[in-house]
Design an enzyme around this catalytic site. Structure first.
Site, short mmCIF file in Angstrom:
data_model
loop_
_atom_site.label_atom_id
_atom_site.label_comp_id
_atom_site.label_asym_id
_atom_site.label_seq_id
_atom_site.Cartn_x
_atom_site.Cartn_y
_atom_site.Cartn_z
N GLN A 43 0.89 -1.15 -0.02
CA GLN A 43 0.09 0.08 -0.04
C GLN A 43 0.95 1.19 0.04
O GLN A 43 1.60 1.41 0.98
CB GLN A 43 -0.94 0.13 1.22
CG GLN A 43 -1.66 1.27 1.14
CD GLN A 43 -2.90 1.19 2.15
OE1 GLN A 43 -2.92 1.33 3.30
NE2 GLN A 43 -4.18 0.71 1.45
N GLU B 230 -4.39 9.91 7.09
CA GLU B 230 -5.64 9.80 5.93
C GLU B 230 -6.95 10.52 6.35
O GLU B 230 -7.67 11.12 5.91
CB GLU B 230 -6.23 8.40 5.77
CG GLU B 230 -7.27 8.15 4.88
CD GLU B 230 -7.48 6.94 4.06
OE1 GLU B 230 -6.63 6.63 3.80
OE2 GLU B 230 -8.70 6.18 4.43
N PRO C 13 -10.44 5.41 -2.17
CA PRO C 13 -9.25 4.45 -1.64
C PRO C 13 -8.09 4.87 -1.91
O PRO C 13 -7.67 6.00 -3.00
CB PRO C 13 -9.73 3.11 -2.03
CG PRO C 13 -10.93 3.09 -2.73
CD PRO C 13 -11.07 4.64 -3.15
N ARG C 14 -6.97 4.65 -1.14
CA ARG C 14 -5.69 4.92 -1.06
C ARG C 14 -5.08 4.71 -2.19
O ARG C 14 -4.32 5.80 -2.83
CB ARG C 14 -4.72 4.36 0.05
CG ARG C 14 -5.35 4.70 1.39
CD ARG C 14 -4.57 4.12 2.63
NE ARG C 14 -4.97 4.52 3.84
CZ ARG C 14 -4.77 4.26 4.98
NH1 ARG C 14 -4.13 3.14 5.27
NH2 ARG C 14 -5.13 4.70 6.10
N ASP C 15 -5.20 3.65 -2.90
CA ASP C 15 -4.53 3.18 -4.12
C ASP C 15 -4.66 4.31 -5.25
O ASP C 15 -4.02 4.38 -6.07
CB ASP C 15 -4.57 1.56 -4.39
CG ASP C 15 -6.11 1.43 -4.73
OD1 ASP C 15 -6.97 1.74 -3.75
OD2 ASP C 15 -6.50 0.67 -5.75
#
Ligand SMILES: Cc1cc2nc3c(=O)[nH]c(=O)nc-3n(C[C@H](O)[C@H](O)[C@H](O)COP(=O)(O)OP(=O)(O)OC[C@H]3O[C@@H](n4cnc5c(N)ncnc54)[C@H](O)[C@@H]3O)c2cc1C
Length: 675
Positions: A286, A307, A352-354
């Protein structure tokens, strides 16, 4: 997949890996509705009579949320626990760094949250590459975690009515993240630590700080103990037990630069891998979108900005490259590109993070990055280039809307940290952020009971591959660590321990114990005797650059092959030219780092092979060859809906790929969309 592509993949396999038999989890009860499986497993698992528990010994390596919670709970249950960590206090485990929060399906907000929704969000967030049964259980016990932590006195934030407050995290549309300012990990770890120290005082848990596990002991394929090095005196010792648990955290530091503490490493998991534990999905890394950008070539650590900041901060870059030099406060609204809000209107800054990470990279690749340019080497041409690697995270709207005091109350410590590191005041000017390696979804393969492919060896927390598929949702790692430690392992390990008294105990003179100690000692002596010209850190840094360049946010076949070749060369350099100063019988951090780097070099190669074999994009694993016309990740469920569990086949041999097909009964596989 076309026939040509199939031939091509077959050729790659012939060059880099071999394929073994398919595997499956044997422990989750079959043919039951998803919400009945955990109850049934707890019912069918064998029990251990409380009077017998004190006769059984369990080794737990790790005192973070996963290991600390497990040690406290098994100690309380009456087992004899030997607990190890490499820090000088169990409280210094890396979990202490977690900032933003922990998820739980309590639905305090009445915003339609439920166990099922948390399960669904986690499977979807992981891009449909996680095992359904494990994820459902995680969602199921999530509420118990919060209750337990509140009972311990963890000071979660509360709302005006006195109930626990929650906030949003990426990839979901409900507010289910419980938090304690920006220090949630620290507060949770203090809770676990208190429970642990109670057992230390009661004599059920023996704590061994400053002890690093450097080898696993197995007898006929069954885990029997570990070998440790005392990091102060250098003493190498063997410890035997009825079961061994690895709760040793993630391996993001294979990239050298990451948000992980500098000590985080893969050694425990990798030593187990070399003794037969399968390593699953190692390429799933990640890369977190909100970190302070790299500022120089001598840096050894990156800093996360939680985040949670994406709740109220808005991410943007200038619309025109020529504006990138300007003071951001002078760039008018109409010249700003709030690109996440533009591309993903439904989730906006909370994708989302990706996805957030990849889009930040895209903006900078387009020449619209901000902040000082950093030197990069073009991987294809070898030419140097200067690129701005930063995007703005802007709180001016939030400050206007809520006032600075409220923003301070929510994020004050994060803002202070940013100011201390960058000397810029984020209340006045937007933060600059860029993605950095943060978390590893891959790890030691475990079944539903969290047992690895070595009998008697368990793995919990970030060190296992279990719950997050190809991408972890924010605030789900703390949930997993505590779920594994407080609720799952204590209910599954008894199934194995129930037969412990029938197994032959082994002593220090057992040939396998002697052999493991010798193996560990020889390895240390070899490293100390090379006396070459390269420092450990210079080799680690080189490995990190290779991994970031070729196995980072955009992976392609040619790049991955290049990386594998380069890592193989670097491994040779390490074993022929590294300089490890000092001696074993002393406090020797160079020796510690060398041992960890030797394992990272082997892991790095496997990560690239795993990334090479998976010719699809999913979650954090983006293969340039597999994207939609709009540049989004394109999965190939017909080919890759499986866990890739790798078996070590001996030095110099190709690793063996065992596929565990992912069976979705409760959730329908869909291409993710956050638009
Ligand atoms: C900066 C940062 C912020 C984060 N914020 C959040 C968040 O807000 N919410 C969230 O859900 N997640 C967050 N995460 C992720 C989360 O913190 C971790 O995934 C989680 O804490 C890992 O817990 P763990 O118990 O598995 O491992 P760790 O806490 O890393 O503990 C590992 C333990 O193993 C021991 N150990 C390791 N190797 C050996 C060895 N060879 N011998 C002896 N002992 C060994 C260590 O000493 C340590 O005690 C964050 C991560 C980072 C880096």
């Amino acid at each position: 997949m076309t026939e040509n592509l199939m031939d091509h993949q077959a050729q790659l396999a012939a060059d880099y890996w071999t394929v073994g038999n398919e595997i499956e989890d044997q422990k989750a009860p079959k043919d039951l509705p998803i919400d009945k499986i955990w109850s049934e497993r707890k019912f069918t698992a064998k029990l251990v009579n409380p009077a017998n528990r004190r006769k059984m010994k369990v080794i737990i390596v790790g005192t973070g949320l996963a290991g600390g919670a497990a040690a406290a709970t098994l100690g309380e249950a009456g087992y004899h626990v030997e607990n190890f960590c490499y820090q000088d206090s169990p409280r210094r485990a890396h979990s202490i760094a977690a900032q933003g929060g922990i998820n739980a399906a309590k639905n305090y907000r009445n915003d339609n949250d439920s166990v099922y929704r948390l399960f669904y969000d986690t499977v979807k967030g992981g891009d449909y590459r996680a095992r359904e049964t494990n994820v459902y259980r995680l969602a199921e016990v999530s509420a118990n975690i919060i209750d337990q932590c509140v009972a311990q006195g963890v000071p979660f934030a509360r709302e005006y009515g006195g109930l626990l407050d929650t906030r949003s995290f990426g990839g979901v549309q409900v507010q289910r993240t419980f938090y304690a300012r920006g220090q949630t990990g620290q507060q949770l770890l203090i809770g676990a630590y208190q429970a642990l120290e109670r057992q230390v005082a009661a004599g059920t848990v023996h704590m061994h700080t400053r002890h690093e596990m450097i080898e696993l002991i197995t007898v006929d394929g069954v885990a029997k103990g570990i070998v440790t090095r005392d990091m102060v005196t250098g003493k190498i010792e063997a410890w035997t037990a009825d079961a061994v648990v690895l709760a040793t955290g993630g391996y993001g530091n294979v990239f050298f630069l990451s948000t992980n503490a500098m000590g985080c490493n893969v050694t425990a998991g990798w030593r187990a891998h070399r003794k037969g534990a399968y390593f699953a999905n190692p390429c799933y890394t990640q890369i977190h979108p909100t970190c302070i950008p790299v500022h120089g070539e001598t840096q050894s650590k990156l800093t996360l900005m939680s985040e949670s900041l994406r709740n109220d901060g808005r991410i943007w870059v200038p619309k025109r490259a020529e504006d990138c030099d300007k003071d951001p406060r002078q760039i008018p609204e109409e010249d700003r590109d709030y690109y996440l809000e533009r591309i993903y209107p439904a989730f906006g800054n909370l994708v989302p993070r990706d996805i957030a990470s990849r889009q930040a990279k895209n903006m900078c690749d387009e020449g619209r990055g901000v902040g000082p340019a950093v030197r990069e080497v073009d991987p294809d041409t070898g030419a140097e280039r200067m690129v701005r690697r930063g995007v703005y995270l802007d709180f001016s709207d939030a400050i206007n809307r809520m006032g600075q005091k409220t923003v301070e109350a929510k994020y004050g410590n994060l803002f202070d940290m940013y100011k201390q590191i960058t000397a810029e005041n984020p209340y006045e000017t937007p933060m600059r952020i860029y993605p950095a390696v943060h978390y590893t979804m891959g790890g030691v393969w475990v079944d539903y009971d969290l047992m690895t492919s070595i009998e008697g060896l368990y793995c919990t927390g970030e060190a296992n591959f279990s719950d997050h598929g190809a991408n972890r949702l924010g605030a789900s790692a703390l949930m997993q660590g505590l779920s594994d430690g407080y609720f799952v392992l204590p209910n599954t390990i008894n199934d194995y321990l129930a037969d412990a008294l029938k197994r032959e105990p082994i002593g220090q003179d057992h040939p396998e114990v002697v052999a493991a100690v010798k193996e560990a000692t020889d390895r240390i002596n070899t490293m100390l005797s090379i006396n070459g010209s390269r420092t450990v850190d210079s080799i680690h840094k080189e490995l990190g650059l290779i991994m970031w360049e070729y196995c980072g946010m955009d992976r392609r076949e040619e790049g991955l092959k290049t990386a594998i070749a380069k890592i193989r060369e670097l491994k040779k350099v390490f074993w022929s030219d590294v300089k490890v100063t000092g001696v074993n019988e002393d406090f020797n951090q160079t020796l510690e780092r060398a041992g960890r780097l030797a394992d990272f070099l082997e892991l790095g190669e496997l990560m690239c092979i795993d990334a090479l074999h998976r010719r699809e994009s999913c979650g954090g694993h983006f293969r340039g060859e597999s994207q939609t016309e709009e540049g989004e990740a394109l999965r190939h469920d017909d080919q890759y809906a499986y866990v890739a569990a790798w078996e070590f086949a001996g030095d110099g041999n190709k690793p063996v790929l065992h596929k565990e097909p992912l069976v979705y009964k409760a959730i329908e596989l869909k291409q993710r969309s956050y638009k």
